[in-house]
Design a protein around this motif. Structure first.
Motif, short mmCIF file in Angstrom:
data_model
loop_
_atom_site.label_atom_id
_atom_site.label_comp_id
_atom_site.label_asym_id
_atom_site.label_seq_id
_atom_site.Cartn_x
_atom_site.Cartn_y
_atom_site.Cartn_z
N MET A 1 0.85 -1.18 0.00
CA MET A 1 0.00 0.00 0.00
C MET A 1 0.89 1.24 0.00
SD MET A 1 -3.26 0.95 2.40
CE MET A 1 -2.44 0.39 3.87
N THR A 2 0.52 2.21 -0.84
CA THR A 2 1.26 3.47 -0.88
C THR A 2 0.27 4.63 -0.73
OG1 THR A 2 1.12 3.60 -3.30
CG2 THR A 2 3.08 2.58 -2.37
N LEU A 3 0.81 5.71 -0.24
CA LEU A 3 0.03 6.93 -0.09
C LEU A 3 0.08 7.69 -1.40
CD1 LEU A 3 -1.49 8.88 1.82
CD2 LEU A 3 0.73 9.85 2.42
N ILE A 4 -1.08 7.97 -1.98
CA ILE A 4 -1.18 8.68 -3.25
C ILE A 4 -1.38 10.18 -3.01
CG2 ILE A 4 -2.53 8.93 -5.38
CD1 ILE A 4 -1.07 6.30 -5.22
N LYS A 5 -2.26 10.51 -2.08
CA LYS A 5 -2.55 11.91 -1.77
C LYS A 5 -2.54 12.06 -0.25
CE LYS A 5 -6.11 15.42 -2.23
NZ LYS A 5 -7.54 15.60 -2.49
N PRO A 6 -1.55 12.78 0.30
CA PRO A 6 -1.47 12.95 1.75
C PRO A 6 -2.58 13.85 2.28
CG PRO A 6 0.21 14.25 0.67
CD PRO A 6 -0.47 13.47 -0.40
N PRO A 7 -2.74 13.91 3.59
CA PRO A 7 -3.77 14.79 4.14
C PRO A 7 -3.47 16.25 3.82
CG PRO A 7 -2.37 13.93 5.89
CD PRO A 7 -1.98 13.22 4.62
N ALA A 8 -4.52 17.02 3.59
CA ALA A 8 -4.35 18.44 3.25
C ALA A 8 -3.90 19.26 4.46
CB ALA A 8 -5.66 19.00 2.71
N LEU A 9 -4.20 18.78 5.65
CA LEU A 9 -3.81 19.47 6.88
C LEU A 9 -3.64 18.46 7.99
CD1 LEU A 9 -6.78 19.43 8.42
CD2 LEU A 9 -7.14 21.42 7.01
#
Length: 186
Positions: free
Chosen positions: A3-11
């Motif tokens: 599993m990879t992170l595609i879009k991190p949290p905005a804040l």
């Protein structure tokens, strides 16, 4: 499975102002340090619990078709499925139709059921969104408090131990707050 992170949290789930208030700091001379501690505390909490606090997009790579067409999504809580791609033996991707997917997000781990196997497909990619919501207000208070507690602990002991000895420890209040959310063996 990978599993990879595609879009991190905005804040982050807690703001710099909340951390400064929690630490009773009146100036902003160490804001850079505090920003780093907030992010590290969130990442630590997410790793220990298997949770995503603020909505983030992940991609799960599956090397073989899942048994009984069930995929366990190991980041919780799952908000939605963005897309599912099945890959043929020759590497050609085929989008799996939304009507062929059923998400059971209430369980932990969440389960994605595939209606049927796509012909000649051997691997899958699943893009999904996980997190409690878009802002820190959506995150349970106990988890927000755990981040504040861990940031305060690391801030207090930042100069006492060297980088090789970090993290020095986790405060008991952090351990208690995270204990109820800790990930279970899957």
């Amino acid at each position: 499975m990978t599993m990879t992170l595609i879009k991190p949290p905005a804040l982050e789930p807690v703001t710099l102002a909340e951390v400064r208030q929690f630490l009773r700091l009146t100036d902003n001379s160490e804001d850079g340090l505090l920003d780093g501690l907030i992010k590290a505390a969130r990442e630590t909490l997410e790793t220990q619990t298997g949770l995503a606090l603020i909505c983030q997009t992940f991609r799960l790579y599956i090397d073989q078709w899942p048994t009984a067409g069930v995929i366990k999504l190991r980041k919780c809580p799952v908000q939605s499925i963005v897309s599912v791609s099945a890959y043929h033996v020759d590497g050609t991707p085929v989008q799996v139709a939304a009507e062929d997917l059923h998400l059971e997000s209430a369980s932990r781990p969440a389960r994605l059921y595939l209606a049927s196997r796509t012909a000649n497909s051997v691997a899958l990619e699943v893009d999904f969104v996980a997190g409690f919501g878009e802002t820190g207000k959506d995150v349970p208070d106990a988890l927000r408090h755990a981040i504040l507690t861990l940031v305060a602990h690391w801030y207090e002991f930042r100069g006492v131990y060297g980088a090789a000895q970090q993290p020095v420890s986790y405060p008991p209040a952090f351990e208690r707050a995270v204990g109820l959310w800790r990930k279970v063996s899957f």
